[in-house]
Design a protein around this motif. Structure first.
Motif, PDB file in Angstrom:
ATOM      1  N   UNK A  25      48.750  22.401  14.315  1.00 56.33           N
ATOM      2  CA  UNK A  25      48.103  21.984  13.068  1.00 56.33           C
ATOM      3  C   UNK A  25      47.177  20.783  13.326  1.00 56.33           C
ATOM      4  N   UNK A  26      47.637  19.816  14.112  1.00 58.31           N
ATOM      5  CA  UNK A  26      46.801  18.654  14.433  1.00 58.31           C
ATOM      6  C   UNK A  26      45.539  19.091  15.174  1.00 58.31           C
ATOM      7  N   UNK A  27      45.721  20.026  16.105  1.00 57.24           N
ATOM      8  CA  UNK A  27      44.606  20.528  16.895  1.00 57.24           C
ATOM      9  C   UNK A  27      43.582  21.234  16.007  1.00 57.24           C
ATOM     10  N   UNK A  28      44.092  22.039  15.066  1.00 54.30           N
ATOM     11  CA  UNK A  28      43.199  22.755  14.156  1.00 54.30           C
ATOM     12  C   UNK A  28      42.442  21.766  13.275  1.00 54.30           C
ATOM     13  N   UNK A  29      43.144  20.739  12.796  1.00 55.32           N
ATOM     14  CA  UNK A  29      42.523  19.724  11.942  1.00 55.32           C
ATOM     15  C   UNK A  29      41.387  19.029  12.689  1.00 55.32           C
ATOM     16  N   UNK A  30      41.699  18.631  13.926  1.00 54.34           N
ATOM     17  CA  UNK A  30      40.702  17.943  14.749  1.00 54.34           C
ATOM     18  C   UNK A  30      39.470  18.832  14.981  1.00 54.34           C
ATOM     19  N   UNK A  31      39.720  20.099  15.238  1.00 54.71           N
ATOM     20  CA  UNK A  31      38.611  21.034  15.488  1.00 54.71           C
ATOM     21  C   UNK A  31      37.732  21.171  14.247  1.00 54.71           C
ATOM     22  N   UNK A  32      38.358  21.279  13.069  1.00 53.65           N
ATOM     23  CA  UNK A  32      37.583  21.427  11.833  1.00 53.65           C
ATOM     24  C   UNK A  32      36.789  20.152  11.542  1.00 53.65           C
ATOM     25  N   UNK A  33      37.393  18.989  11.801  1.00 56.39           N
ATOM     26  CA  UNK A  33      36.676  17.720  11.597  1.00 56.39           C
ATOM     27  C   UNK A  33      35.452  17.641  12.506  1.00 56.39           C
ATOM     28  N   UNK A  34      35.629  17.960  13.768  1.00 53.26           N
ATOM     29  CA  UNK A  34      34.508  17.923  14.720  1.00 53.26           C
ATOM     30  C   UNK A  34      33.411  18.904  14.312  1.00 53.26           C
ATOM     31  N   UNK A  35      33.825  20.096  13.860  1.00 53.63           N
ATOM     32  CA  UNK A  35      32.837  21.103  13.443  1.00 53.63           C
ATOM     33  C   UNK A  35      32.065  20.623  12.224  1.00 53.63           C
ATOM     34  N   UNK A  36      32.776  19.952  11.287  1.00 53.91           N
ATOM     35  CA  UNK A  36      32.111  19.441  10.081  1.00 53.91           C
ATOM     36  C   UNK A  36      31.104  18.346  10.441  1.00 53.91           C
ATOM     37  N   UNK A  37      31.314  17.668  11.559  1.00 56.17           N
ATOM     38  CA  UNK A  37      30.357  16.640  12.041  1.00 56.17           C
ATOM     39  C   UNK A  37      29.143  17.284  12.717  1.00 56.17           C
ATOM     40  N   UNK A  38      29.188  18.607  12.850  1.00 54.52           N
ATOM     41  CA  UNK A  38      28.036  19.308  13.435  1.00 54.52           C
ATOM     42  C   UNK A  38      28.248  19.741  14.874  1.00 54.52           C
ATOM     43  N   UNK A  39      29.426  19.486  15.429  1.00 45.86           N
ATOM     44  CA  UNK A  39      29.689  19.916  16.807  1.00 45.86           C
ATOM     45  C   UNK A  39      29.916  21.435  16.880  1.00 45.86           C
ATOM     46  N   UNK A  40      29.648  22.014  18.039  1.00 43.08           N
ATOM     47  CA  UNK A  40      29.963  23.423  18.300  1.00 43.08           C
ATOM     48  C   UNK A  40      31.313  23.401  19.018  1.00 43.08           C
ATOM     49  N   UNK A  41      32.361  23.618  18.267  1.00 41.18           N
ATOM     50  CA  UNK A  41      33.721  23.410  18.759  1.00 41.18           C
ATOM     51  C   UNK A  41      34.390  24.731  19.116  1.00 41.18           C
ATOM     52  N   UNK A  42      35.022  24.792  20.267  1.00 40.36           N
ATOM     53  CA  UNK A  42      35.823  25.957  20.616  1.00 40.36           C
ATOM     54  C   UNK A  42      37.292  25.553  20.675  1.00 40.36           C
ATOM     55  N   UNK A  43      38.123  26.238  19.905  1.00 47.27           N
ATOM     56  CA  UNK A  43      39.568  26.042  20.004  1.00 47.27           C
ATOM     57  C   UNK A  43      40.038  27.035  21.062  1.00 47.27           C
ATOM     58  N   UNK A  44      40.477  26.493  22.182  1.00 43.00           N
ATOM     59  CA  UNK A  44      40.794  27.342  23.326  1.00 43.00           C
ATOM     60  C   UNK A  44      42.222  27.863  23.233  1.00 43.00           C
ATOM     61  N   UNK A  45      42.369  29.157  23.410  1.00 43.29           N
ATOM     62  CA  UNK A  45      43.646  29.847  23.303  1.00 43.29           C
ATOM     63  C   UNK A  45      43.738  30.778  24.505  1.00 43.29           C
ATOM     64  N   UNK A  46      44.937  31.154  24.899  1.00 44.40           N
ATOM     65  CA  UNK A  46      45.014  32.203  25.924  1.00 44.40           C
ATOM     66  C   UNK A  46      45.319  33.511  25.213  1.00 44.40           C
ATOM     67  N   UNK A  47      45.175  34.618  25.887  1.00 43.95           N
ATOM     68  CA  UNK A  47      45.472  35.912  25.261  1.00 43.95           C
ATOM     69  C   UNK A  47      44.514  36.211  24.122  1.00 43.95           C
ATOM     70  N   UNK A  48      45.052  36.684  22.999  1.00 38.79           N
ATOM     71  CA  UNK A  48      44.259  36.921  21.804  1.00 38.79           C
ATOM     72  C   UNK A  48      44.578  35.801  20.813  1.00 38.79           C
ATOM     73  N   UNK A  49      43.572  35.019  20.386  1.00 40.17           N
ATOM     74  CA  UNK A  49      43.851  33.900  19.472  1.00 40.17           C
ATOM     75  C   UNK A  49      44.441  34.378  18.142  1.00 40.17           C
ATOM     76  N   UNK A  50      44.266  35.670  17.840  1.00 38.11           N
ATOM     77  CA  UNK A  50      44.764  36.226  16.581  1.00 38.11           C
ATOM     78  C   UNK A  50      46.219  36.661  16.636  1.00 38.11           C
TER      79      UNK A  50
END
Lengths: 237, 237
Positions: A43-68
């Protein structure tokens, strides 16, 4: 890694994720801002990613396998819904699918997921064990092939033993069981045992376990063992 | 198409498969011997591929999605076991995994497969409907997300209506349902409806249908609809 994921990584400015997974990216991470985190803080990681994206960054949340599948995609949408930040509303979100551990293990050993199957996480951190036990029972009675994710961890070992106990009530002891570990990475390992041989010591957090149905067969080709699930009922068996 | 599959196609001398899938390969098929077949002749196709391989050809059995999930891999092992030809024993068989339709649909719409799920084929050509109905009932009662493959065909339409009837007994009418078609191809289409809106006319043989669990949520971000399955039980809902 799919060509789509490679393109996304090339375009990214920021990478967010569990360090083990970010390390797997190798040189594609060069020149990016890397925001490493420990496991289990989705959850913290997702929050951080959304904050960075809202600042205009091109953010990749890295997952192994299928992120879904038991990975970060659901965590991002959970946080998106929970906080409902106005500045997150215009973020362009994209989920890039991948090969999940059960598919990589299945491909290495044949086609155990060739017919109806269930996928169950044995982790009772986010859901009560009673629900998990009920799902295992239902899947076992209905003769589904079953893929277990998160079968054991350092603190959690009895769940796999409990799952085996349920399965033994409904499946034959010699039912083929596939154990896959570190799929698509260094130290990749896939082995076949029987249901009665299954025990927690054979697995860890990175193991995916596939339990055969009554139609899952182990065959030998030359000196190679294959496991597959037949698509046919009403056959000559 | 994964880089592994691209390499395999480049090395191949012979392609065996349903014509629609071989056409999707495009210029990678140039210069190969192409053995096209109609749909629904999986066993014949597998036999032909094994014969060609035994003759020393580098044969690719072309499948869409993941060959290990309702596709050609299980058919090849079925035929390998059934005929047990001595000259087939030394064929070097490899299964290359791919992104299955449910994963492509899930990624496009969010993360509906983010937690425990079942995968069920609604085709009763190879197995009796009673087994299918029992699996749907078990999956519905146990609150699994459910992915349906082969939901309807020209000759088979009542099965999806019967599946819906079972689901309506255990799931709320407004449960999110995702319909995906032609994933990763021209004419790709993913839409979200509710369980009560589900009807056979909305699907065909190429549609994958994902039925939400009680923890599957539909959320809006700006003017985008996302569907995801929460990993959490015991939440504030």
């Amino acid at each position: 890694m799919s060509p789509q994921v490679k393109e996304i990584l090339e375009a990214a400015t920021d990478l967010v994720g569990y360090k083990t997974y970010i390390n797997l990216i190798g040189h594609l991470a060069d020149g990016k801002r890397v925001h490493e985190s420990d496991n289990r803080v989705e959850a913290e990681r997702a929050y951080q990613a959304l904050e960075l994206a809202a600042e205009g960054k091109y953010v990749v949340v890295v997952s192994s396998g299928d992120p879904g599948i038991y990975a970060m995609a659901a965590a991002v949408f959970e946080v998106l819904e929970q906080y409902h930040q106005p500045e997150w509303q215009t973020i362009d979100i994209q989920v890039a699918p991948g090969i999940s551990a059960m598919q990589a293990a299945a491909a290495r050993i044949g086609a155990p997921l060739g017919h109806d199957f269930c996928v169950i996480s044995l982790s009772d951190i986010l859901k009560p064990w009673e629900i998990i036990a009920q799902r295992i029972t239902a899947a076992a009675i209905s003769d589904f092939v079953i893929a277990f994710y998160n079968p054991v961890s350092k603190e959690r070992t009895w769940q796999l033993a409990a799952a085996k106990k349920i399965l033994m009530e409904h499946r034959k002891p010699h039912t083929p069981v596939v154990l896959g570990r570190n799929l698509g990475r260094k130290g990749e390992e896939v082995k076949v045992i029987t249901l009665e041989e299954l025990e927690p010591a054979l697995a860890d957090m990175r193991t995916v376990i596939i339990i055969g149905s009554s139609h899952t067969r182990q065959i030998q080709q030359d000196n190679h063992i294959w496991v597959y699930t037949s698509r046919r009922y009403n056959s000559e068996e």
